[in-house]
Scaffold this motif. Sequence first.
Motif, mmCIF file in Angstrom:
data_model
loop_
_atom_site.group_PDB
_atom_site.id
_atom_site.type_symbol
_atom_site.label_atom_id
_atom_site.label_comp_id
_atom_site.label_asym_id
_atom_site.label_seq_id
_atom_site.Cartn_x
_atom_site.Cartn_y
_atom_site.Cartn_z
ATOM 1 N N GLY A 52 0.966 -1.222 -0.031
ATOM 2 C CA GLY A 52 0.003 0.038 -0.146
ATOM 3 C C GLY A 52 0.807 1.237 0.005
ATOM 4 N N TYR A 84 0.841 3.927 -3.128
ATOM 5 C CA TYR A 84 0.540 5.184 -2.725
ATOM 6 C C TYR A 84 1.641 6.148 -3.116
ATOM 7 C CZ TYR A 84 -1.769 9.179 -0.886
ATOM 8 O OH TYR A 84 -2.467 10.283 -0.571
ATOM 9 N N GLU A 85 3.042 5.887 -2.868
ATOM 10 C CA GLU A 85 4.098 6.588 -3.369
ATOM 11 C C GLU A 85 4.253 6.715 -4.826
ATOM 12 O OE1 GLU A 85 7.217 7.394 -0.827
ATOM 13 O OE2 GLU A 85 5.462 8.261 0.364
ATOM 14 N N HIS A 132 1.130 8.927 -6.121
ATOM 15 C CA HIS A 132 1.209 10.248 -5.951
ATOM 16 C C HIS A 132 2.220 11.134 -5.801
ATOM 17 C CE1 HIS A 132 -3.134 9.867 -4.777
ATOM 18 N NE2 HIS A 132 -2.927 8.858 -4.462
ATOM 19 N N THR A 139 -3.263 -2.769 -5.781
ATOM 20 C CA THR A 139 -3.358 -1.580 -5.076
ATOM 21 C C THR A 139 -3.396 -0.547 -6.001
ATOM 22 O OG1 THR A 139 -2.350 -2.727 -3.395
ATOM 23 C CG2 THR A 139 -2.803 -0.344 -2.897
ATOM 24 N N LEU A 191 -6.121 2.858 -6.756
ATOM 25 C CA LEU A 191 -5.977 4.415 -6.480
ATOM 26 C C LEU A 191 -5.983 4.936 -7.966
ATOM 27 C CD1 LEU A 191 -2.560 3.802 -4.411
ATOM 28 C CD2 LEU A 191 -4.802 4.432 -3.846
ATOM 29 N N SER A 206 2.022 8.773 3.830
ATOM 30 C CA SER A 206 1.520 7.578 2.874
ATOM 31 C C SER A 206 0.728 6.515 3.607
ATOM 32 C CB SER A 206 2.644 7.220 1.930
ATOM 33 O OG SER A 206 3.001 8.287 1.210
ATOM 34 N N LYS A 221 -2.273 7.494 5.300
ATOM 35 C CA LYS A 221 -3.571 7.794 4.465
ATOM 36 C C LYS A 221 -3.841 6.337 3.854
ATOM 37 C CE LYS A 221 -6.197 9.612 1.596
ATOM 38 N NZ LYS A 221 -7.197 10.597 1.935
ATOM 39 N N VAL A 222 -2.681 5.256 3.697
ATOM 40 C CA VAL A 222 -3.224 3.896 3.398
ATOM 41 C C VAL A 222 -4.172 3.274 4.195
ATOM 42 C CG1 VAL A 222 -2.540 1.469 2.757
ATOM 43 C CG2 VAL A 222 -1.536 3.553 1.606
ATOM 44 N N LEU A 243 -7.637 4.943 4.290
ATOM 45 C CA LEU A 243 -8.461 4.181 2.987
ATOM 46 C C LEU A 243 -8.739 2.770 3.442
ATOM 47 C CD1 LEU A 243 -6.508 5.647 0.159
ATOM 48 C CD2 LEU A 243 -8.593 6.457 0.845
ATOM 49 N N LEU A 254 -10.088 1.313 0.056
ATOM 50 C CA LEU A 254 -8.867 0.541 -0.384
ATOM 51 C C LEU A 254 -9.167 -1.042 0.111
ATOM 52 C CD1 LEU A 254 -6.368 0.881 -2.042
ATOM 53 C CD2 LEU A 254 -5.108 1.443 -0.018
#
Length: 325
Positions: free
Chosen positions: A125, A129-130, A133, A156, A160, A279, A282-283, A286, A292
């Motif tokens: 995750g 995410y990294e 974003h 994943t 996103l 990050s 945030k994961v 979500l 998520l």
Amino acid sequence: MKAVISDYCKKNNQYVRLDEVSRPSLGQKEVLIKVVTASLNFADVSAIKGDYHALREEVFIPGFDCAGVVMDVGENVEGFSQGDRVAGFPNGGALAEYVSVNSHLTYRLPENVSFDSAASILSIGVTAYELAHKAAGVKESERVLVHAAAGGVGLTLLQLLKRKQAKIFGTVGNEQKKRLIEQYGATKAILYRSEDFETEIVHSTGGTGVDIVFDSVGGQVFEKSLKCLAPYGKLITYGHASGQPGRLLSTDLHSTSRSIVGYSSGQRQHECPSSLRASAEKVLDLLSTEDLSTKISRKLSMVEVNTGFQLMADRHNIGKIIITP
């Protein structure tokens, strides 16, 4: 305490052995966690075989992420106390009964997130995410190619990217994985064993190409992916599961204003651990709101961990394999 120790033997595919080791000592800025669940990642297989850039030891405890309960905290740790439910990236490997974790790499779990879910999504995750974003900066409705789309990071990423309303192309190895990534939002799934992904991308985009490629395979896949990029497009490289590095010429980039960005979650953990907190949180957020999801395929004990590693090495697994001490 019991822990899994790397002991790769090519003859009988025994990747690890179970052994008794000392409980890890606790540093001033560390948290001691009793592991409830850890997860397996393909990078574990690479590390055990000696093919992982961030690890040089021949004998070590594998495992990149885990979830569990805080048992003790170092004297310079703030924000955590005994009994907290957390997930984190351990200092010395996650496949053990107890682990020490840098407090900057320890994250409190939302109340409705289980240990299993947290452990299964933390590494993939945060990486996904990294990648989406920070490394790529994906914009609304961009065209994106995701290699190994049915893997942990791939699935994943799809979720996103779907939130960004991207047009998603994904490469997979079989029909089962093709159906899976279509369920996760892929606009077009490409069977790389029978279809040439470069040809498919060129045809599907009217010859323009995609805006972003996410590549964890390397080798020829990396090289062909460059040809799939539209002008000003980005190729994000974050692994070489093929075992081979990708090669390029500078003329492949400046003549079309394309760019290549490298990313390593492991490097960020070592050099700037606090940078991952936003990050990771945030994961987990979500995950708690069900925006998520994570797919857990198997739950094994430490005694059965070689089965999990072999499934991953053979590419027979879909979803995450989690391990309980």
